[in-house]
Design an enzyme around this catalytic site. Structure first.
Site, PDB file in Angstrom:
ATOM      1  NE  ARG A 185      -4.018  -1.975   1.570  1.00  0.00           N
ATOM      2  CZ  ARG A 185      -5.157  -2.733   2.640  1.00  0.00           C
ATOM      3  NH1 ARG A 185      -4.832  -2.435   3.781  1.00  0.00           N
ATOM      4  NH2 ARG A 185      -6.141  -3.279   2.030  1.00  0.00           N
ATOM      5  CE1 TYR A 231      -2.582  -1.199  -9.985  1.00  0.00           C
ATOM      6  CE2 TYR A 231      -2.289   0.264  -8.238  1.00  0.00           C
ATOM      7  CZ  TYR A 231      -1.748  -0.366  -9.291  1.00  0.00           C
ATOM      8  OH  TYR A 231      -0.639   0.160 -10.059  1.00  0.00           O
ATOM      9  CD  GLU A 232      -2.046  -4.066  -3.323  1.00  0.00           C
ATOM     10  OE1 GLU A 232      -2.464  -4.338  -2.199  1.00  0.00           O
ATOM     11  OE2 GLU A 232      -1.291  -4.776  -3.925  1.00  0.00           O
ATOM     12  N   GLY A 233      -6.887  -1.851  -2.456  1.00  0.00           N
ATOM     13  CA  GLY A 233      -7.918  -1.237  -1.552  1.00  0.00           C
ATOM     14  C   GLY A 233      -8.099   0.130  -2.000  1.00  0.00           C
TER      15      GLY A 233
END
Length: 593
Positions: A297, A440-442
């Site tokens: 992140r 992406y990645e949350g």
């Protein structure tokens, strides 16, 4: 498009003058024999060469050619394979790896700047080694010695790459809903069956094997996220002696056609009775994945910041050369048919926004990386405090940097005017490539909820306190007159953040929906305040060298003044909206939308 130049001087300034990272490395026994200033400088200088000379020229061709798909096979753009081989030969795939298995063991403070260079050069290319590093991190932490010896050594060597297979068509953020199955076998392996989507670097022609880390569930696993396990599933099976055996039951069903990052293969991956091996413990797969999530992140946040750096370099070069109109105070270049657009206040506003936000993001990113290093290699209270700070600041690093990254790529496009909208100058590609970083990645909305609900409110503010106390200590130690123009607004901003934090904790007891309605605003208030802390640190370090005659330090101090005067006040409107009750959003019935 301007030729990309790695901002090595700013990186060095942040590492050594601001954060004293070299002193930290020497204070940690696990790093003291691995890295010092000379080693770090040599690494960053060599990385700058490959970023500028080998990777940056691929940015346009990667976008225009993209990747091609033919009957399960994916071919990358012209030049990618050769550049990847050069990257491997330089040992870059081993940079942050475990030395016991062939890695170089460099701290995040170095690998983070390496990632920035790669992402500024070409985000799409950078994703292939980045996903490998993420998969290797989880494997190094949770894999058995046998798996690490067989797979990790080859991943660090660059012979094989990695991917992370989490998402399914019906299950994005809610991983507890995944349907991929793992059936245990008598030999201790598992048979993996299921489909994953949005898999970055799931298939390509850069390496002879791809090591997939796949989330799946056993038939009798507990429901929801408590029943998720993590498995290593190679594209091609591996013999006991390390040689490649027969193809595994892994195939690429298709590739996605995307808004940006065209040079990166985003795949639909099919697992059909594929052989897999458990990583970590059964039903503890999410814990294994979250080992690398802080790193990943932060890495996505770096992607946003890196695109902003490239955008700024393009825009400032264009603005100095583009002749258009005259200054309001009279012609600055009367010998020319017009002045450069640098004379226009709005252009200067956009350029200074980009400069202040990008340099602030780099400093804050490196600060978080340093805390990550202390949490990974430190001991005692320092380790625990850094671990708490990393947990608190990771969602900010991911969401705040990528929101600002898109803002800065759009600002760069605006500086170019109509030329920023056409392909010739490359600005529109930066906008498209950066957009995914907010998703992406949350998604950034999920990051905001993670910060406010799971970190701040769930801990009743306890997780917030180490950050607040550190900033207060800095304010107390630097109250001298020559720093007051930076310390006073920092103290005010921190006080406002503390007040907002207390208010939201209290209000959430009776209005739980306020966590969702205030989260995004709260994250940005926190982000601007944390960045103010790093800008105050930068101003202090630059003022100490202002008499050297080096324009770099003069520019740094003046940019800090701009940040406090024109950017930090953004938080005021955000505070006001975050304080509002949630009913104004939820009193509108669905059918009225």
């Amino acid at each position: 498009m301007a030729e990309y130049q790695v901002p090595l001087k700013d990186m060095s300034f942040i590492l050594y003058d601001v954060l004293k990272a070299d002193q930290l490395w020497q204070s940690l026994p696990a790093l003291a024999e691995t890295v010092d200033r000379d080693t770090a400088d040599a690494i960053l200088q060599e990385c700058a060469k490959i970023a500028e000379q080998e990777i940056a020229p691929l940015l346009r061709v990667g976008d225009e050619e993209g990747v091609s798909f033919d009957n399960g096979n994916v071919t990358t753009a012209t030049g990618y394979k050769e550049a990847f081989q050069t990257y491997v030969e330089g040992g870059w795939t081993a940079l942050g790896g475990d030395p016991e298995y062939g890695g170089m063991g460099m701290p995040k403070t170095i690998t983070g700047l390496h990632e920035e260079m790669m992402c500024s050069a070409d985000i799409s290319f950078s994703l292939y080694p980045t996903l490998t590093a993420g998969a290797a991190l989880s494997l190094a932490k949770h894999g058995s010695d046998e798996l690490k010896e067989k797979y990790l050594t080859r991943m660090y060597a660059g012979d094989w790459t990695g991917s992370m297979c989490l998402t399914e068509a019906h299950s994005g953020t809610d991983l507890g809903m995944i349907r991929t199955k793992a059936i245990p076998q008598e030999d201790g392996s598992y048979r993996i069956t299921g489909n994953k989507i949005f898999i970055t670097a799931g298939e390509h022609d850069l390496a002879e094997n791809i090591v997939h880390l796949v989330l799946a569930k056993l038939p009798d696993a507990p429901a929801g996220p408590r029943g998720i396990s993590l498995f290593l599933v190679p594209k091609i099976n591996v013999n006991d002696d390390g040689s490649l055996a027969e193809p595994n039951g892994v195939s690429c069903g298709s590739i996605e056609h995307k808004m940006g990052i065209h040079g990166s293969a985003t795949c639909v991956m099919n697992f059909d009775d594929a052989q897999g091996f458990l990583v970590g413990e059964l039903n503890k797969g999410l814990a294994c994945m979250f080992t690398m999530m802080n790193y990943e992140r932060i890495g996505v946040g770096i992607q946003g910041m890196a695109a902003a750096e490239r955008s700024y370099q393009n825009a400032v070069e264009y603005a100095k050369e583009r002749l258009q109109g005259r200054a309001l105070t009279g012609a600055k270049s009367p010998e020319q048919p017009a002045d450069s657009i640098m004379v226009h206040g709005d252009v200067r506003r956009m350029l200074l926004n980009m400069k202040a936000l990008t340099e602030g993001s780099r400093a804050l990113s490196s600060y978080v990386s340093m805390k990550l290093d202390t949490s990974a290699y430190g001991e005692g209270e320092a380790q625990k405090e850094s671990e708490a700070l990393v947990a608190l600041l990771t969602p900010i690093a991911k969401a705040f940097f990528t929101d600002l990254g898109l803002e800065s790529t759009i600002a760069g496009q605006q500086v170019f005017g109509g030329h920023g909208f056409i392909r010739e100058w490359g600005q529109e590609q930066l906008v498209r490539d950066t957009r995914i970083t907010q998703i992406y990645e949350g998604t950034n909305g999920v990051q905001a909820m993670d910060l406010l609900a799971r970190k701040v409110v769930a801990s009743k503010g306890a997780l917030f306190q180490p950050f607040a106390q550190e900033v207060k200590a800095f304010i107390a130690e630097n109250s001298q007159a020559d720093l007051q123009e930076f310390i006073a607004p920092l103290a005010e901003a921190l006080g406002d953040l503390e007040s907002l934090t207390a208010h939201l904790i209290e209000q959430s007891q009776n209005d739980i929906n306020i966590l969702g309605t205030a989260a995004n605003d709260y994250l940005h208030v926190f982000g601007y305040t944390a960045m103010a802390y790093l800008w105050a640190m930068q101003a202090k370090a630059a003022l100490a060298k202002i008499d050297s005659g080096d324009d770099f330090y003069t520019s740094k101090v003046k940019t800090a003044r701009y940040y406090f005067a024109r950017i930090l006040p953004r938080r005021m409107s955000l505070i006001e909206t975050a304080r509002q009750a949630s009913d104004v959003l939820f009193d509108i019935e669905d059918e009225l939308f």
